[in-house]
Write an enzyme that holds these catalytic residues in place. Sequence first.
Site, short mmCIF file in Angstrom:
data_model
loop_
_atom_site.label_atom_id
_atom_site.label_comp_id
_atom_site.label_asym_id
_atom_site.label_seq_id
_atom_site.Cartn_x
_atom_site.Cartn_y
_atom_site.Cartn_z
N GLU A 119 3.78 -3.26 5.64
CA GLU A 119 4.82 -4.22 6.07
C GLU A 119 4.27 -5.54 6.58
OE1 GLU A 119 7.32 -1.92 8.74
OE2 GLU A 119 7.64 -0.38 7.22
N GLU A 126 8.68 6.02 0.37
CA GLU A 126 9.47 6.50 1.52
C GLU A 126 10.93 6.57 1.10
OE1 GLU A 126 8.73 4.13 5.05
OE2 GLU A 126 6.60 3.98 4.63
#
Length: 379
Positions: free
Chosen positions: A165, A270
Site C-alpha cells: 500500500e 486479499e
Amino acid sequence: MQTRRSALQTIILAGVAGPSLLAGFPAVAEEVKSLKAAYKDDFVVGVAMNAAQIAGKDALGDSIIRAQFNSISPENCLKWENVHPEPGRYDFVVPDQYVAFGEKNGMFILGHNLVWHSQVPDWVFHDDKGDLLTRDALLARMQDHIRTVVGRYKGRIQSWDVVNEALNDDGSLRQSLWYKIIGDDYIAKAFQYAHDADPEAQLNYNDYSLVDESKRHGAVALVTKLKEQGIPVATVGMQGHYNLDWPSAELVDATISDFAKLGVKVAVSEFDIDVLPPATSQHTADVALNIKQNPTLNPYANGLPDRVQKQLAKRYGDLFDVFVKHRDVVNRVTFWGLTDADSWKNDWPVKGRTNYPLLFDRSGQPKLAYYAVIRAARK
Ligand code: 9MR
C-alpha cells in the site's frame, strides 16, 4: 451446531448435491471436491489464517483450510508490530506455527508484509531521544528487520509482500514516514534487502483499488521503474477488496492485462466481496477508516436474503471467469479470511456489522458462492 465431520462431509459432497438454493444452476462435476482441486491447473487458491486457526484453536476452520486450500497467508502475525514489537525483540512464536502448518500440509506459504505505513510501531522511525531517524539509520533498521524475518524463513516462506500500500488513490507515492525519511527509493531498497535475504523467494508489491485508473497508472509506473532498475519484483498483488457493484469484471480484466504487459504475475491477494450498503463512496481498504454505525448500514443482521446470496454467487462466478481467462498470468487467488465470521469486513469501515463476504458461512458451511466458484473452473 455442526460437528466437524458433518461440515466437512457437506463440503466434500459439494460437487454432488449443494443447497436447495442451487436449483436452476447447472450441476457441478462430481469429481470436483475442493477449491484447490478445481483450480489445480490454473493457480493456487489461498486463505488468510487468523490467530485461532494458526494456534489450532479452530479445529473446524483448520480442517476446512486443509481440505480446500493449497496456499496460506498470515492475516496479522507477520506484521511489524506483531513480529518485531520492540527494538531488538522479535516474536516468532505464532509465525513459526503458521509456517509449520503450511509445511505440514504442503502449501504455498505467503509472508505478509515487510514494509507498510500501518501496523508499524512508532519507535521504528525514531531514535532514543525521540527524534526522527536519518535516512541511513532507517535503512539500516529496515534491512535488519527484513534480513531477520525473511532470513528465518528462507526457503520456507515462498512469497513475500515486500511493500504494502505505498500508493495514494491518485497514483502518487504515499507520504509515509518510510517515504519522508528515506525518499522514493525506499521501495527498491526493501525489495533488494528481501532478495538478498532469500534469493529464491517470489517478491510482491501489494495494494488495494488497483483497478481505479489513477492508482493503476501509479502502480504501472512504479513496477516499470523497479524493473528498469533490475529490482526483482515478481508479482503485483491486487488485493481484491470488492463489493457487489464495484469493480466491473471488465475493469478487473483490463487491470490484469495491464500488469501482464509489464512481465510480472498477478495475485488476487486479499479477495472478498462486501454485500452491505457502502458506508463510503471511496474505493479503499484503508484500515484507518472508521464510520459510525447506523441500522440502515447493517440490514442483514439476522441473515442474508436468498436474493443477495444469489447476487454474491453470480459476482464470485463472474470474477473467477476473469481469473481463469488470465490463468497464464494469475498465479494465486487468496481469500481474506475463511468464514464470514472471520472476516475483517464485519468491523470495517463500520464496527459491529454482520457481513457475508466469503465462501463459507458462520458455521463453516459452503455458501452458494462456493459452488459458483467451483463451477467457474475450467471443465
Ligand atoms: O484483516 C486484517 C485485520 O484483522 C487487521 O486488524 C488489519 C490491521 O492490521 O489488517 C487487516 O488486513 C489488511 C491487510 O493486512 C492489508 N490490506 C488491507 C487488509 C484489510 O484491512
